[in-house]
Scaffold this motif. Structure first.
Motif, PDB file in Angstrom:
ATOM      1  N   GLY A 121       0.802  -1.224   0.000  1.00 54.57           N
ATOM      2  CA  GLY A 121       0.000   0.000   0.000  1.00 54.57           C
ATOM      3  C   GLY A 121       0.829   1.266   0.000  1.00 54.57           C
ATOM      4  O   GLY A 121       0.724   2.082  -0.909  1.00 54.57           O
ATOM      5  N   ASN A 122       1.676   1.435   1.008  1.00 54.13           N
ATOM      6  CA  ASN A 122       2.367   2.719   1.147  1.00 54.13           C
ATOM      7  C   ASN A 122       3.398   2.996   0.059  1.00 54.13           C
ATOM      8  O   ASN A 122       3.517   4.133  -0.410  1.00 54.13           O
ATOM      9  CB  ASN A 122       3.025   2.815   2.522  1.00 54.13           C
ATOM     10  CG  ASN A 122       2.019   3.202   3.583  1.00 54.13           C
ATOM     11  OD1 ASN A 122       1.004   3.832   3.264  1.00 54.13           O
ATOM     12  ND2 ASN A 122       2.267   2.830   4.826  1.00 54.13           N
ATOM     13  N   ALA A 123       4.134   1.970  -0.337  1.00 61.65           N
ATOM     14  CA  ALA A 123       5.101   2.203  -1.417  1.00 61.65           C
ATOM     15  C   ALA A 123       4.347   2.514  -2.708  1.00 61.65           C
ATOM     16  O   ALA A 123       4.803   3.322  -3.530  1.00 61.65           O
ATOM     17  CB  ALA A 123       6.020   0.997  -1.591  1.00 61.65           C
ATOM     18  N   GLY A 151       9.355  -5.471   7.043  1.00 62.03           N
ATOM     19  CA  GLY A 151       8.616  -6.379   6.175  1.00 62.03           C
ATOM     20  C   GLY A 151       9.569  -6.806   5.068  1.00 62.03           C
ATOM     21  O   GLY A 151      10.235  -7.832   5.133  1.00 62.03           O
ATOM     22  N   ASN A 152       9.701  -5.940   4.044  1.00 59.94           N
ATOM     23  CA  ASN A 152      10.723  -6.159   3.011  1.00 59.94           C
ATOM     24  C   ASN A 152      12.044  -5.486   3.363  1.00 59.94           C
ATOM     25  O   ASN A 152      12.998  -5.527   2.592  1.00 59.94           O
ATOM     26  CB  ASN A 152      10.225  -5.667   1.658  1.00 59.94           C
ATOM     27  CG  ASN A 152       9.497  -6.769   0.904  1.00 59.94           C
ATOM     28  OD1 ASN A 152      10.033  -7.865   0.729  1.00 59.94           O
ATOM     29  ND2 ASN A 152       8.275  -6.503   0.492  1.00 59.94           N
ATOM     30  N   GLY A 153      12.068  -4.801   4.488  1.00 59.45           N
ATOM     31  CA  GLY A 153      13.326  -4.273   4.997  1.00 59.45           C
ATOM     32  C   GLY A 153      13.840  -3.038   4.284  1.00 59.45           C
ATOM     33  O   GLY A 153      15.035  -2.719   4.397  1.00 59.45           O
ATOM     34  N   THR A 193       6.417   5.185  11.281  1.00 59.56           N
ATOM     35  CA  THR A 193       6.692   4.993   9.849  1.00 59.56           C
ATOM     36  C   THR A 193       5.538   5.382   8.925  1.00 59.56           C
ATOM     37  O   THR A 193       5.752   5.622   7.737  1.00 59.56           O
ATOM     38  CB  THR A 193       7.074   3.524   9.579  1.00 59.56           C
ATOM     39  OG1 THR A 193       6.086   2.679  10.189  1.00 59.56           O
ATOM     40  CG2 THR A 193       8.443   3.203  10.146  1.00 59.56           C
ATOM     41  N   GLY A 194       4.306   5.417   9.450  1.00 62.08           N
ATOM     42  CA  GLY A 194       3.179   5.756   8.574  1.00 62.08           C
ATOM     43  C   GLY A 194       2.085   6.510   9.320  1.00 62.08           C
ATOM     44  O   GLY A 194       1.892   6.338  10.532  1.00 62.08           O
ATOM     45  N   HIS A 195       1.346   7.340   8.597  1.00 58.50           N
ATOM     46  CA  HIS A 195       0.318   8.194   9.203  1.00 58.50           C
ATOM     47  C   HIS A 195      -0.976   7.424   9.477  1.00 58.50           C
ATOM     48  O   HIS A 195      -1.381   6.577   8.673  1.00 58.50           O
ATOM     49  CB  HIS A 195       0.016   9.365   8.261  1.00 58.50           C
ATOM     50  CG  HIS A 195      -0.568  10.530   8.978  1.00 58.50           C
ATOM     51  ND1 HIS A 195      -1.850  10.526   9.476  1.00 58.50           N
ATOM     52  CD2 HIS A 195      -0.030  11.727   9.303  1.00 58.50           C
ATOM     53  CE1 HIS A 195      -2.084  11.666  10.087  1.00 58.50           C
ATOM     54  NE2 HIS A 195      -0.991  12.427  10.001  1.00 58.50           N
TER      55      HIS A 195
HETATM   56  C1  LIG Z   1       3.875   2.120   7.738  1.00 56.78           C
HETATM   57  C2  LIG Z   1       4.906   1.098   7.380  1.00 56.78           C
HETATM   58  N1  LIG Z   1       5.859   0.816   8.277  1.00 56.78           N
HETATM   59  C3  LIG Z   1       6.790  -0.114   8.012  1.00 56.78           C
HETATM   60  C4  LIG Z   1       6.810  -0.813   6.819  1.00 56.78           C
HETATM   61  C5  LIG Z   1       7.847  -1.861   6.580  1.00 56.78           C
HETATM   62  O1  LIG Z   1       8.659  -1.537   5.536  1.00 56.78           O
HETATM   63  P1  LIG Z   1       9.611  -2.536   4.800  1.00 56.78           P
HETATM   64  O2  LIG Z   1       8.728  -3.484   4.044  1.00 56.78           O
HETATM   65  O3  LIG Z   1      10.374  -1.725   3.915  1.00 56.78           O
HETATM   66  O4  LIG Z   1      10.404  -3.256   5.823  1.00 56.78           O
HETATM   67  C6  LIG Z   1       5.844  -0.534   5.834  1.00 56.78           C
HETATM   68  C7  LIG Z   1       5.854  -1.196   4.534  1.00 56.78           C
HETATM   69  O5  LIG Z   1       5.006  -1.023   3.710  1.00 56.78           O
HETATM   70  C8  LIG Z   1       4.869   0.445   6.132  1.00 56.78           C
HETATM   71  O6  LIG Z   1       3.911   0.739   5.245  1.00 56.78           O
END
Ligand SMILES: Cc1ncc(COP(=O)(O)O)c(C=O)c1O
Length: 378
Positions: A134-136, A234-236, A368-370
């Motif tokens: 979603g976020n990416a 997650g994917n780091g 990391t996310g809103h």
């Molecule tokens: C809000 C949020 N935090 C952390 C992560 C984890 O990121 P990563 O997959 O790059 O480890 C994500 C991945 O989408 C995310 O959306």
């Protein structure tokens, strides 16, 4: 700042390389994996000087010399970066929290997207495909819109509706894939046969955007590395980016050692934590639904690299339950912080880490996310 990168593109020290196979490519090659299908990493000789930073704008492009783009005119920016580093009380002690939810699209993925989509523009690519929890997808869709590049975004059909609206609003073609995140990745890989794959997991330019997290922490702490970084994984892409950034700072002599990297996963989907505990490589694990949709990754593409980075730093993994994610989310909201549940998972891991931390330790974590990405009472 000049119009050209200080990186010499004909110098073989500046390359895309596949550690697994030894294949190398120039930084101007439009590729996201090697001919033999291996993951690519990026090496470059660029370096910024601390003395130049104070007079530069407060965006992540202040580190321009180390961002591997040839011409400034190709920078695709929404004014991202230099997020505040805030002091917060958790478990009766003070820690630093990087406010990554304050990015233009509401997550730190903008760090990677601004660099990757700038490179895509520089390569003259007019259309990309990407897959995401979603976020990416939100970030790539926004930066593609800014650059006028067409994009197809693949997400699992159960992705939070606000993220879907965000992706669509930027004019991306949105593909909802039935099933889990791994089925989404398969669908995107299929589509990538005929389009450029702007994958945050595969494409090393993305990680050379997320590495600016490390540079900013270094600068905001007064020119030093923290002792420990606790991040959801997650994917780091954030953890690996931080690892690259601090490794560069070490190479340049700006820090004397790397921070300990502690990865947080949900008990319901913890392939890396399991592999770490078992001393091996990640294997596909059974997973259950989790509130932390951003880290519900059963088969992380760069799993081996993530484990190696965590091990090399002297760190480890922590897993958190759904109850911990939920109670942490509520405690943050009660303090005025509206973050998404995946971010709360990272802070739940931080709380666990603090139980065994030493009194003087300098610890950095991130929102990391809103919260507006998945509104609701979690
Ligand atoms: C809000 C949020 N935090 C952390 C992560 C984890 O990121 P990563 O997959 O790059 O480890 C994500 C991945 O989408 C995310 O959306």
């Amino acid at each position: 700042m000049g119009k050209e990168s200080i990186i010499n593109y004909s110098d073989p020290a500046n390359v895309l390389f596949a550690a697994a196979t030894g294949e190398t490519y120039g930084l101007d090659e439009p590729r996201w994996r090697s001919d033999r299908g291996a993951l690519l990493s990026l090496r470059h000789t660029g370096r910024w000087a601390p003395k130049d930073l104070p007079r530069r704008p407060a965006t992540l492009w202040r580190y321009r010399e180390a961002l591997p783009l040839r011409h400034d005119e190709n920078i695709v920016s929404l004014g991202e970066g230099f997020t505040p580093l805030l002091r917060l009380q958790r478990k009766n002690r003070s820690v630093w929290i990087k406010q990554e939810q304050l990015f233009p699209t509401g997550s730190y993925k903008d760090r990677g997207a601004t660099v990757l989509i700038s490179k895509v523009k520089e390569l003259g690519i007019r259309q990309v495909v990407q897959d995401s929890s979603g976020n990416a997808g939100c970030a790539v869709a926004a930066y593609c819109a800014r650059a006028g590049i067409a994009c197809d975004i693949y997400v699992p059909e159960k992705t939070s509706p606000a993220k879907l609206t965000q992706i669509r609003s930027h004019g991306a073609r949105l593909h909802l894939v039935p099933g889990d995140r791994e089925q989404t990745a398969t669908a995107a890989l299929e589509a990538a046969q005929t389009s450029y794959y702007a994958s945050h997991c595969w494409n090393p330019f993305f990680l050379h955007g997320t590495k600016t997290f490390a540079y900013e922490v270094w600068e905001q702490l007064g020119g030093r590395a923290p002792d420990t970084l606790v991040l959801p994984v997650g994917n780091g892409t954030l953890l690996l980016g931080a690892s690259i950034g601090f490794s560069e700072l070490l190479d340049w002599g700006y820090v004397q050692r790397l921070p300990r990297l502690v990865g947080v996963q949900a008990v319901h989907c913890a392939p890396l934590a399991q592999a770490f505990a078992g001393g091996g490589q990640p294997v596909l694990v059974g997973k259950k639904e989790t509130l932390a949709e951003g880290i519900a990754i059963a088969a992380p593409v760069r799993g081996g690299e993530i484990l190696a980075a965590v091990r090399a730093s002297g760190g480890w993994f922590i897993t958190v339950t759904e109850e911990e994610i939920s109670s942490t989310w509520r405690s943050l909201a009660a303090q005025g912080f509206y973050v998404e549940p995946t971010a709360a998972a990272g802070i739940a891991g931080l709380d666990r880490y603090l139980a065994g931390a030493t009194p003087q330790e300098c610890i950095v974590a991130a929102f990391t996310g809103h919260g507006l990405k998945s509104p609701g009472d979690h």
